[in-house]
Design an enzyme around this catalytic site. Structure first.
Site, mmCIF file in Angstrom:
data_model
loop_
_atom_site.group_PDB
_atom_site.id
_atom_site.type_symbol
_atom_site.label_atom_id
_atom_site.label_comp_id
_atom_site.label_asym_id
_atom_site.label_seq_id
_atom_site.Cartn_x
_atom_site.Cartn_y
_atom_site.Cartn_z
ATOM 1 C CG ASN A 210 -31.370 -59.369 -33.540
ATOM 2 O OD1 ASN A 210 -31.746 -59.907 -34.581
ATOM 3 N ND2 ASN A 210 -30.582 -58.312 -33.532
ATOM 4 C CB THR A 268 -24.083 -57.587 -35.954
ATOM 5 O OG1 THR A 268 -25.134 -56.774 -35.431
ATOM 6 C CG2 THR A 268 -24.553 -59.021 -36.071
ATOM 7 C CE1 TYR A 347 -23.119 -58.717 -44.221
ATOM 8 C CE2 TYR A 347 -22.411 -58.673 -46.515
ATOM 9 C CZ TYR A 347 -22.973 -59.354 -45.457
ATOM 10 O OH TYR A 347 -23.386 -60.647 -45.610
HETATM 11 O O1 UDX Z 1 -33.479 -54.025 -57.190
HETATM 12 C C1 UDX Z 1 -32.271 -54.256 -57.346
HETATM 13 C C2 UDX Z 1 -31.476 -54.881 -56.364
HETATM 14 C C3 UDX Z 1 -30.148 -55.080 -56.636
HETATM 15 N N1 UDX Z 1 -29.624 -54.699 -57.828
HETATM 16 C C4 UDX Z 1 -28.230 -54.942 -58.154
HETATM 17 O O2 UDX Z 1 -28.060 -56.352 -58.253
HETATM 18 C C5 UDX Z 1 -26.776 -56.729 -57.772
HETATM 19 C C6 UDX Z 1 -26.937 -57.753 -56.673
HETATM 20 O O3 UDX Z 1 -27.374 -57.086 -55.529
HETATM 21 P P1 UDX Z 1 -28.000 -57.806 -54.269
HETATM 22 O O4 UDX Z 1 -28.707 -56.758 -53.506
HETATM 23 O O5 UDX Z 1 -28.827 -58.964 -54.702
HETATM 24 O O6 UDX Z 1 -26.791 -58.326 -53.379
HETATM 25 P P2 UDX Z 1 -25.208 -58.558 -53.596
HETATM 26 O O7 UDX Z 1 -24.944 -59.626 -54.600
HETATM 27 O O8 UDX Z 1 -24.540 -57.272 -53.870
HETATM 28 O O9 UDX Z 1 -24.814 -59.081 -52.181
HETATM 29 C C7 UDX Z 1 -25.466 -60.234 -51.720
HETATM 30 O O10 UDX Z 1 -24.785 -61.412 -52.061
HETATM 31 C C8 UDX Z 1 -23.600 -61.661 -51.407
HETATM 32 C C9 UDX Z 1 -23.853 -61.722 -49.939
HETATM 33 O O11 UDX Z 1 -22.712 -62.010 -49.233
HETATM 34 C C10 UDX Z 1 -24.429 -60.429 -49.497
HETATM 35 O O12 UDX Z 1 -24.671 -60.504 -48.128
HETATM 36 C C11 UDX Z 1 -25.675 -60.170 -50.226
HETATM 37 O O13 UDX Z 1 -26.233 -58.987 -49.889
HETATM 38 C C12 UDX Z 1 -26.096 -55.450 -57.320
HETATM 39 O O14 UDX Z 1 -25.289 -54.977 -58.340
HETATM 40 C C13 UDX Z 1 -27.251 -54.493 -57.078
HETATM 41 O O15 UDX Z 1 -26.914 -53.146 -57.249
HETATM 42 C C14 UDX Z 1 -30.397 -54.081 -58.801
HETATM 43 O O16 UDX Z 1 -29.935 -53.748 -59.882
HETATM 44 N N2 UDX Z 1 -31.705 -53.878 -58.522
#
Ligand code: UDX
Length: 507
Positions: A210, A268, A347
């Site tokens: 989409n 979704t 999610y």
């Molecule tokens: O700019 C940022 C982005 C993220 N983070 C932190 O880094 C960690 C990883 O965060 P991400 O946003 O990369 O994503 P996550 O690992 O939580 O989830 C990801 O991986 C598993 C998948 O199944 C999810 O769909 C995906 O979003 C989190 O603790 C987040 O809080 C930061 O510290 N700074």
């Protein structure tokens, strides 16, 4: 191990300096093709300058083919196509002939039929053109030959575009082995790499998207291919298709994206999965759901085996006051969201329901299901504004902007390269194992360590800044084998169907 399986898959490509370096290069948009690790299925996509040039020229000429300018049939092509192109075409024909698939043959048949029909209609409407001079008749015959050659080429390789300059050559498969495969989310970051693999194997692929987070440019290189279709559709609506396999990836996966419209995200995962399961049931297709490490919630077991029941937040955000940057958005009541249910509920709960649906359809309707729990993944085609930590840190460090750590940075993650994930999805679909499987990398970094690492390899002057946040959860796949092979570690007692054999190779 107590009961049943502990199935953990790990992959041969470690998250090495090389991977991260190459990702940096990608985000700088320097050299796409160098991103592929040797284990990647994409390594057969090696861009040949010659093929790229040839295909681009053919594309140019193809745009002027007969149906586009019927009045100038043949003669226009003859004028426009250079001798060099004719030579290249002839060479390509020799090279590609053995790779011709049935579909390619069909495409050629169709092209021939079309040319005949057009020639016949020309005979009727413009008798002077085809019969007046012998030279024009020769022109037309040559144009026809070139058109057929172009169709043959199209049937065996992708068309390079400005956004995807790599020519992808496909294999040929006989009718009996060629499957019709639906990839929901097929224009997304992971979906488009999966589409590449399936197309190159010679299957017929329908990418459904989409375009909420997917992008047409991710599959642009397949757009003129006779075995590829792009369907713009939202999985929350039913769809009638005839397919043999369904890879159900459709769902925003990056936290800022799935939290942008939590209602849509849960629709979704739930309605989308019901619709795809209904389709799988109707046409008796095998279906694979991409679930997530997030179904483990804030895990208290670390690393996480598939047997872990999880610790999902069902009440509220664990921080006293959450300033998580991605929750502060104009159309989102972030305070309310953070205090009523977990900020990731739309999610993680959505995917838990989706998994439950998969196994309900399996037990009640005998649908053949696969469930992959995906851990943090990075690689080419990841959107610079994806919002996940890998792309955020790399972009921030390249721009010498502050690197944003949410919380104190002690939370851990393991990062897997996208081609390893695609290998895992493909293996899972084609294997017999039908319980949930973690797909990730056992190498573990704290987010703080990861920020320092990115800063170092990009030689950035960025500051590392800490933002108040509620991030505690560590996600790392339980380490099974990590010797370059995709393996499964099994409980000694096997499962209810008597499958046991400890340390069996899964795929
Ligand atoms: O700019 C940022 C982005 C993220 N983070 C932190 O880094 C960690 C990883 O965060 P991400 O946003 O990369 O994503 P996550 O690992 O939580 O989830 C990801 O991986 C598993 C998948 O199944 C999810 O769909 C995906 O979003 C989190 O603790 C987040 O809080 C930061 O510290 N700074």
């Amino acid at each position: 191990m107590g009961m049943g399986y502990i199935a953990t898959i790990s992959f041969g490509t470690n998250t090495t300096n090389t991977d991260l370096n190459t990702l940096v290069e990608n985000l700088e948009r320097k050299k796409y093709e160098r991103l592929d690790s040797s284990a990647s299925p994409l390594n057969i996509l090696q861009s040949s300058r010659e093929n790229t040039a040839t295909a681009m020229m053919l594309r140019k000429s193809d745009h002027r083919r007969i149906e586009d300018s019927p009045d100038e049939a043949g003669t226009a092509l003859e004028r426009e196509v250079s001798d060099g192109l004719a030579e290249e075409t002839a060479r390509s024909k020799d090279e590609l002939q053995p790779m011709m698939s049935e579909t390619g043959a069909e495409a050629v048949d169709n092209a021939e039929a079309e040319i005949e029909a057009r020639a016949r209609s020309k005979d009727k409407s413009q008798p002077m053109m085809s019969k007046s001079t012998g030279a024009e008749a020769v022109d037309f015959a040559e144009a026809e030959t070139r058109f057929i050659e172009t169709q043959k080429l199209l049937a065996t390789q992708s068309i390079p575009t400005a956004t995807n300059p790599i020519v992808m050559k496909t294999a040929s498969l006989p009718d009996s082995k060629r499957k019709k495969i639906l990839v929901t989310g097929g224009a997304g970051f992971v979906g488009s790499h999966l589409v590449d693999t399936l197309m190159m194997e010679g299957h017929e692929v329908i990418a459904l998207d989409n375009f909420f987070t997917g992008q047409r440019k991710n599959v642009d290189h397949w757009m003129n291919h006779p075995r590829f279709s792009l369907v713009v559709h939202d999985v929350t609506e039913p769809i009638m298709l005839e397919v043999d396999e369904i890879y159900h990836l459709a769902c925003p996966a990056s936290p800022p994206h799935y939290q942008y419209n939590p209602v849509k995200t849960i629709k979704t995962s739930t309605m989308g999965t019901i619709n795809m399961l209904g389709l799988a049931k109707r046409v008796k297709a095998k279906i694979l759901l991409t679930s997530t490490s997030e179904i483990y919630g804030d895990p208290e077991v670390h690393p996480q085996p598939e047997s872990y029941w999880g610790n999902v937040n069902t009440s509220k955000c664990s921080a006293k006051l959450c300033f998580h940057p991605f929750t502060i958005q104009p159309n989102l009541n972030w305070f309310q969201m953070c205090t009523l249910v977990g900020p990731r509920s739309c999610y993680d709960e959505g995917k838990r329901v989706a998994e439950t649906m998969m196994y309900s359809y399996k037990s009640q309707n005998n649908v053949d299901v696969r469930v992959a729990r995906i851990f943090n993944t990075f690689g080419p085609r990841m959107h610079p504004n994806d919002g996940r930590v890998v792309s955020n840190f790399i972009i921030q460090s390249l721009q010498n902007k502050p690197m944003t750590i949410y919380g104190d940075g002690s939370q851990t993650r393991s990062f897997q390269f996208v081609s390893d994930l695609v290998n895992g999805l493909h293996s899972l679909m084609n294997g017999k194992y039908d319980l949930p499987v973690n797909l990730g990398n056992p190498d573990e970094y704290t987010v703080k360590h990861f920020a320092e690492y990115i800063k170092e390899i990009t030689q950035s002057d960025s500051e590392i800044s800490f933002f108040a946040g509620n991030e505690r959860r560590p996600y790392t796949t339980q380490t099974g084998y990590f010797n370059g092979e995709t393996r499964v570690e099994m409980g000694a007692e096997g499962d209810s169907e008597g499958r046991s054999s400890a340390n069996d190779s899964l795929f």
